[in-house]
Design a protein around this motif. Structure first.
Motif, PDB file in Angstrom:
ATOM      1  N   ASN A 273       7.326   2.933  -6.069  1.00  8.45           N
ATOM      2  CA  ASN A 273       7.967   3.501  -4.879  1.00  8.45           C
ATOM      3  C   ASN A 273       6.998   3.618  -3.696  1.00  8.45           C
ATOM      4  N   GLY A 274       6.253   2.534  -3.456  1.00  6.65           N
ATOM      5  CA  GLY A 274       5.379   2.485  -2.289  1.00  6.65           C
ATOM      6  C   GLY A 274       4.022   3.119  -2.472  1.00  6.65           C
ATOM      7  N   ASN A 275       3.759   3.708  -3.633  1.00  6.18           N
ATOM      8  CA  ASN A 275       2.443   4.268  -3.929  1.00  6.18           C
ATOM      9  C   ASN A 275       1.711   3.330  -4.883  1.00  6.18           C
ATOM     10  N   PHE A 276       0.444   3.052  -4.605  1.00  7.19           N
ATOM     11  CA  PHE A 276      -0.280   2.144  -5.484  1.00  7.19           C
ATOM     12  C   PHE A 276      -1.490   2.820  -6.132  1.00  7.19           C
ATOM     13  N   ASP A 277      -1.838   2.269  -7.279  1.00  7.99           N
ATOM     14  CA  ASP A 277      -2.978   2.736  -8.071  1.00  7.99           C
ATOM     15  C   ASP A 277      -3.741   1.495  -8.510  1.00  7.99           C
ATOM     16  N   LEU A 278      -4.921   1.297  -7.963  1.00  7.13           N
ATOM     17  CA  LEU A 278      -5.739   0.122  -8.286  1.00  7.13           C
ATOM     18  C   LEU A 278      -6.908   0.562  -9.163  1.00  7.13           C
ATOM     19  N   LYS A 291     -11.639   3.139  -8.786  1.00 11.84           N
ATOM     20  CA  LYS A 291     -10.288   3.676  -8.711  1.00 11.84           C
ATOM     21  C   LYS A 291      -9.901   3.858  -7.251  1.00 11.84           C
ATOM     22  N   VAL A 292      -8.724   3.330  -6.900  1.00 14.04           N
ATOM     23  CA  VAL A 292      -8.232   3.430  -5.524  1.00 14.04           C
ATOM     24  C   VAL A 292      -6.778   3.865  -5.559  1.00 14.04           C
ATOM     25  N   LEU A 293      -6.443   4.891  -4.771  1.00 10.34           N
ATOM     26  CA  LEU A 293      -5.072   5.377  -4.644  1.00 10.34           C
ATOM     27  C   LEU A 293      -4.640   5.285  -3.192  1.00 10.34           C
ATOM     28  N   GLY A 294      -3.374   4.955  -2.964  1.00 14.65           N
ATOM     29  CA  GLY A 294      -2.901   4.872  -1.597  1.00 14.65           C
ATOM     30  C   GLY A 294      -1.434   4.517  -1.532  1.00 14.65           C
ATOM     31  N   THR A 295      -0.997   4.097  -0.359  1.00 17.79           N
ATOM     32  CA  THR A 295       0.392   3.703  -0.154  1.00 17.79           C
ATOM     33  C   THR A 295       0.433   2.275   0.370  1.00 17.79           C
ATOM     34  N   ILE A 296       1.552   1.592   0.095  1.00 20.61           N
ATOM     35  CA  ILE A 296       1.723   0.215   0.532  1.00 20.61           C
ATOM     36  C   ILE A 296       3.064   0.098   1.248  1.00 20.61           C
ATOM     37  N   GLU A 297       3.063  -0.683   2.330  1.00 23.99           N
ATOM     38  CA  GLU A 297       4.252  -0.814   3.165  1.00 23.99           C
ATOM     39  C   GLU A 297       4.369  -2.250   3.648  1.00 23.99           C
ATOM     40  N   GLU A 302       6.660  -7.883  11.522  1.00 26.59           N
ATOM     41  CA  GLU A 302       5.317  -8.383  11.813  1.00 26.59           C
ATOM     42  C   GLU A 302       4.785  -9.303  10.720  1.00 26.59           C
ATOM     43  N   HIS A 303       5.504  -9.425   9.584  1.00 26.06           N
ATOM     44  CA  HIS A 303       5.064 -10.233   8.441  1.00 26.06           C
ATOM     45  C   HIS A 303       3.688  -9.771   7.952  1.00 26.06           C
ATOM     46  N   ILE A 304       3.580  -8.477   7.752  1.00 25.08           N
ATOM     47  CA  ILE A 304       2.302  -7.860   7.368  1.00 25.08           C
ATOM     48  C   ILE A 304       2.516  -6.892   6.216  1.00 25.08           C
ATOM     49  N   ILE A 305       1.569  -6.895   5.259  1.00 22.54           N
ATOM     50  CA  ILE A 305       1.493  -5.864   4.229  1.00 22.54           C
ATOM     51  C   ILE A 305       0.434  -4.854   4.672  1.00 22.54           C
ATOM     52  N   LYS A 306       0.798  -3.595   4.663  1.00 25.56           N
ATOM     53  CA  LYS A 306      -0.100  -2.537   5.124  1.00 25.56           C
ATOM     54  C   LYS A 306      -0.460  -1.626   3.958  1.00 25.56           C
ATOM     55  N   LEU A 307      -1.751  -1.498   3.674  1.00 23.22           N
ATOM     56  CA  LEU A 307      -2.235  -0.615   2.614  1.00 23.22           C
ATOM     57  C   LEU A 307      -3.042   0.517   3.235  1.00 23.22           C
ATOM     58  N   ASN A 308      -2.641   1.748   2.955  1.00 25.12           N
ATOM     59  CA  ASN A 308      -3.387   2.926   3.389  1.00 25.12           C
ATOM     60  C   ASN A 308      -4.163   3.488   2.200  1.00 25.12           C
ATOM     61  N   ARG A 337      -7.371  -7.645   8.207  1.00 29.47           N
ATOM     62  CA  ARG A 337      -8.208  -6.825   9.076  1.00 29.47           C
ATOM     63  C   ARG A 337      -8.216  -5.406   8.527  1.00 29.47           C
ATOM     64  N   ILE A 338      -9.344  -4.725   8.714  1.00 32.06           N
ATOM     65  CA  ILE A 338      -9.502  -3.356   8.232  1.00 32.06           C
ATOM     66  C   ILE A 338      -9.730  -2.445   9.426  1.00 32.06           C
ATOM     67  N   GLU A 339      -8.885  -1.427   9.538  1.00 36.29           N
ATOM     68  CA  GLU A 339      -9.034  -0.439  10.604  1.00 36.29           C
ATOM     69  C   GLU A 339      -9.091   0.934   9.961  1.00 36.29           C
ATOM     70  N   GLY A 340     -10.262   1.536   9.961  1.00 33.51           N
ATOM     71  CA  GLY A 340     -10.431   2.827   9.310  1.00 33.51           C
ATOM     72  C   GLY A 340     -10.146   2.727   7.836  1.00 33.51           C
ATOM     73  N   ASP A 341      -9.183   3.485   7.352  1.00 32.68           N
ATOM     74  CA  ASP A 341      -8.833   3.457   5.926  1.00 32.68           C
ATOM     75  C   ASP A 341      -7.594   2.603   5.662  1.00 32.68           C
ATOM     76  N   THR A 342      -7.245   1.728   6.595  1.00 30.23           N
ATOM     77  CA  THR A 342      -6.045   0.914   6.456  1.00 30.23           C
ATOM     78  C   THR A 342      -6.389  -0.571   6.411  1.00 30.23           C
ATOM     79  N   ILE A 343      -5.761  -1.292   5.482  1.00 33.17           N
ATOM     80  CA  ILE A 343      -5.923  -2.733   5.358  1.00 33.17           C
ATOM     81  C   ILE A 343      -4.620  -3.420   5.754  1.00 33.17           C
ATOM     82  N   TYR A 344      -4.721  -4.395   6.658  1.00 30.78           N
ATOM     83  CA  TYR A 344      -3.553  -5.164   7.097  1.00 30.78           C
ATOM     84  C   TYR A 344      -3.710  -6.591   6.575  1.00 30.78           C
ATOM     85  N   ILE A 345      -2.705  -7.060   5.829  1.00 29.08           N
ATOM     86  CA  ILE A 345      -2.741  -8.405   5.266  1.00 29.08           C
ATOM     87  C   ILE A 345      -1.595  -9.215   5.870  1.00 29.08           C
ATOM     88  N   ALA A 346      -1.926 -10.265   6.597  1.00 33.17           N
ATOM     89  CA  ALA A 346      -0.901 -11.118   7.202  1.00 33.17           C
ATOM     90  C   ALA A 346      -0.337 -12.069   6.157  1.00 33.17           C
TER      91      ALA A 346
END
Length: 347
Positions: A273-278, A291-297, A302-308, A337-346
């Protein structure tokens, strides 16, 4: 990986809603190309057997080759073998409409109400920018008692597909897999493959094993947006044994290469449900747990995957900066591209 299911879309002569009781085609070969807005080419087979509502058509000449032509233009499909011509209107969403090229070698097709089964020695299809190919592709799909030539619709609900080798090529991506297999049900899309090679910007990354399953979000025909929506709802992805095939960038500390892909033992990526555990295990002098926890959208327009990234730790110690650098190893330089704690994947 996002395009792997496209290799099943063009394995046969499809129509928008054509219904059949039996279709058998032996030793089918098709070669097409696009010119002046139309996709045209040649086809051949040794046997054509169609039973359409009790109206039967059979063509064979003692195993000799039957030659013909094929044309796709203005949403219309036309095939001609000897003196027989077959025409049908294609729905706007039929993948044949956007076809620029199709190559099929020595295919066997057998569709009826009980099973949709096909094999081909090799197949290549795509547009000017993107192509998908496979060697020794075969599939068995369940039409649920309603036989159809819509191979993509049927197989994306009840399909078992496998190929000795499958490859996706686009301007930014080149993914080659071996022993590729997909199991598809109305609920789940599961993938299993080994010896993958990801190529981008002259870099090549090897992965020995991929296992993944996602919720099946496909509504009708294949849509990358529907596929991603299902995976973001729930998915489990596992990759193992990374290697440098050719010129792989390394995570760097001043004057020191800290981590490269061969130092990463495995990677597990779970989404709910939009929360990821890596989770992963990396070697920095010795093996440590990542271990990485965050959200994915999915930003559809924009045809982009956004990981916080919410939390990241190595051996239980907070380490967001190093974690972001490590994650970047898995992603193409020109699509991330990485901006702060957010990863944008085109995409």
């Amino acid at each position: 990986m996002k395009y792997f299911f496209l290799i099943t879309l063009l394995c046969s002569l499809q129509s928008a809603h054509a219904k059949r009781e039996i279709i058998k085609i032996s030793n089918l070969n098709i070669t097409t190309q696009k010119k002046d807005g139309a996709t045209t080419g040649q086809l051949s087979a040794t046997e054509l057997d169609v039973d359409f509502g009790g109206n039967k058509f059979k063509a064979r000449d003692g195993g000799k080759i039957l030659n013909g032509s094929v044309e796709i233009k203005d949403n219309k499909f036309k095939a001609r073998v000897s003196f027989v011509t077959y025409d049908t209107e294609l729905a706007p969403d039929n993948p044949l409409v956007t076809l620029d090229q199709l190559f099929v070698e020595n295919a066997q097709i057998n569709f009826d109400k009980e099973e949709m089964f096909f094999t081909t020695k090799s197949i290549k299809t795509g547009t000017r920018e993107t192509s998908v190919s496979a060697i020794a592709l075969q599939g068995s799909c369940d039409p649920k008692g309603d036989a159809s030539t819509d191979i993509d619709i049927v197989c994306l609900n009840h399909g078992d597909l496998e190929a000795q080798q499958a490859q996706l090529k686009s301007p930014t991506t080149n993914i080659l897999t071996h022993n590729f297999r997909a199991f598809i049900s109305p609920d789940t899309i599961a993938l299993d493959s080994n010896k993958l090679i990801f190529s981008s910007n002259n870099d090549q990354t090897g992965v020995e094993r991929l296992k993944a399953n996602c919720n099946n979000g496909i509504k009708k025909r294949f849509s990358i947006d529907d596929f991603i929506a299902g995976c973001i709802e729930q998915s489990h992805i596992f990759l193992d044994e990374f290697s440098e095939v050719k010129k792989i960038s390394k995570v760097q500390l001043p004057n020191k290469a800290l981590v490269d892909l061969e130092d990463i033992k495995y990677l597990k990526f779970d989404i709910n449900n939009g929360n990821f555990d890596l989770r992963s295990k990396i070697k920095i002098f010795f093996r440590l747990n990542l271990k990485v926890l965050g959200t994915i959208e999915h930003l559809v327009e924009e045809h982009i995957i956004k990981l916080n990234i919410d939390k990241a730790s190595i051996a239980g110690i907070p380490a967001k900066t190093l974690t972001l650098m490590i994650l970047k190893l898995f992603m193409e330089e020109d699509s991330i591209r990485i901006e702060g704690d957010t990863i944008y994947i085109a995409l």
